[in-house]
Design an enzyme around this catalytic site. Structure first.
Site, PDB file in Angstrom:
ATOM      1  N   HIS A 101       0.855  -1.199   0.000  1.00 58.65           N
ATOM      2  CA  HIS A 101       0.000   0.000   0.000  1.00 58.65           C
ATOM      3  C   HIS A 101       0.891   1.249   0.000  1.00 58.65           C
ATOM      4  CE1 HIS A 101      -2.836   3.056   1.291  1.00 58.65           C
ATOM      5  NE2 HIS A 101      -3.793   2.244   0.872  1.00 58.65           N
ATOM      6  N   GLU A 174      -4.019   2.500  -7.394  1.00 59.92           N
ATOM      7  CA  GLU A 174      -4.346   3.550  -6.438  1.00 59.92           C
ATOM      8  C   GLU A 174      -3.451   4.756  -6.685  1.00 59.92           C
ATOM      9  OE1 GLU A 174      -6.544   2.060  -2.832  1.00 59.92           O
ATOM     10  OE2 GLU A 174      -4.440   1.843  -2.338  1.00 59.92           O
TER      11      GLU A 174
HETATM   12  C1  PEP Z   1      -6.812   3.372   0.348  1.00 59.19           C
HETATM   13  O1  PEP Z   1      -6.105   3.869   1.219  1.00 59.19           O
HETATM   14  O2  PEP Z   1      -6.556   2.244  -0.104  1.00 59.19           O
HETATM   15  C2  PEP Z   1      -7.961   4.140  -0.143  1.00 59.19           C
HETATM   16  C3  PEP Z   1      -8.519   3.799  -1.265  1.00 59.19           C
HETATM   17  O3  PEP Z   1      -8.342   5.197   0.652  1.00 59.19           O
HETATM   18  P1  PEP Z   1      -9.529   6.257   0.364  1.00 59.19           P
HETATM   19  O4  PEP Z   1     -10.716   5.494  -0.179  1.00 59.19           O
HETATM   20  O5  PEP Z   1      -9.818   6.871   1.681  1.00 59.19           O
HETATM   21  O6  PEP Z   1      -9.001   7.220  -0.636  1.00 59.19           O
END
Ligand code: PEP
Length: 264
Positions: A101, A174
């Site tokens: 992550h 992400e």
């Molecule tokens: C994450 O940290 O994996 C994430 C998607 O956070 P958020 O939805 O709060 O942006």
């Protein structure tokens, strides 16, 4: 070019991060129990902190929701103070493990060599599916380096890995600038990034393995208000949800919207 829309069974994964105490995790699991009956087994995953996994698992064991860990170490056992191994999270009831992550890359200085080791360890642990996080930061995006960064991160984490027929890997795209910012990516931009990821996986593993053994999910500021824009997009097989997963009603709205479009 690849098919339009994803025909795969979609998945929605909650990342509770280090936001909840044990008691709060238990309360949220109890709330989820009441909201989540409609889901198909295994289509929703929650990732509590390590300390809460066993209690949350107990609460959700007869529900369709399964459990994941937020991290895992690359060795199974030994003198690694503070670490938790894939076989330990499996024993605690996890079926998934998030690896790499961006918050671990930032605060724990994890790099893709470590992420690669973690991925190998998880793949060697029957019963756990890895969720490998990739994504560019704001500077890389602004300077048009996103595509290169994604390809590079995939090559570093997955290079040299071969998968058994039944092994699944989830790639979570992400974009770092979108995580926790309240500003999600534009859906067309997500489709573009997912296409880059898909083509890279095709290149690395061949189209058949890329289609059968991988899911590509999006994460970054998803909420019930905008989830409809991410349903039924090309190569988007699910979501990783942070902030919006901390409230059972809100999270189930997100999951319901996303999973409604899943193959029955
Ligand atoms: C994450 O940290 O994996 C994430 C998607 O956070 P958020 O939805 O709060 O942006």
């Amino acid at each position: 070019m690849e098919s339009v829309k994803s025909s795969k069974n979609k998945i929605v994964i909650a990342n509770w991060k280090m936001k909840l105490s044990l008691k709060e995790s238990i309360d949220l699991a109890n709330d989820l129990k009441n909201y989540c009956k409609v889901f198909k087994k295994g289509s929703v995953v929650v990732c509590p902190n390590f300390m809460s996994i066993i209690e949350v698992k107990k609460i959700l064991k007869d529900t369709p929701i399964v459990i994941g860990s937020q991290d895992v170490f690359w060795e199974q056992q030994g003198a690694y103070t503070g670490e938790v191994s894939p076989s330990m999270v499996l024993e605690a009831g996890c079926e998934y493990a998030i690896i790499g992550h961006s918050e671990r890359r930032k605060y724990m200085l994890e790099n893709y060599e470590m992420i690669h080791q973690k991925l190998k360890a998880v793949l060697n642990t029957d019963g756990i599916t890895p969720i490998v996080c990739i994504g560019e930061n704001e500077d890389e995006r602004k300077t048009d380096r996103r595509d290169f960064v994604l390809v590079h991160q995939l090559q570093q984490s997955l290079g040299g890995i071969s998968l058994l027929e039944n092994q699944q890997v989830i790639i979570a795209y992400e974009p770092i600038w979108a995580i926790g910012s309240g500003i999600a990516i534009e859906p067309e931009e997500a489709v573009y990034a997912h296409k880059i990821i898909k083509l890279t996986l095709n290149d690395m593993f061949g189209p058949q393995v890329s289609s059968n053994n991988f899911k590509i999910i999006y994460g970054g500021s998803i909420s019930s208000k905008i989830v409809k824009d991410f349903v039924d997009l090309e190569n988007i097989d699910g979501l990783l949800v942070g902030g919006a997963s901390l409230n059972a009603e809100e999270f189930c709205k997100v999951a319901k919207a996303m999973l409604a479009s899943s193959k029955k």
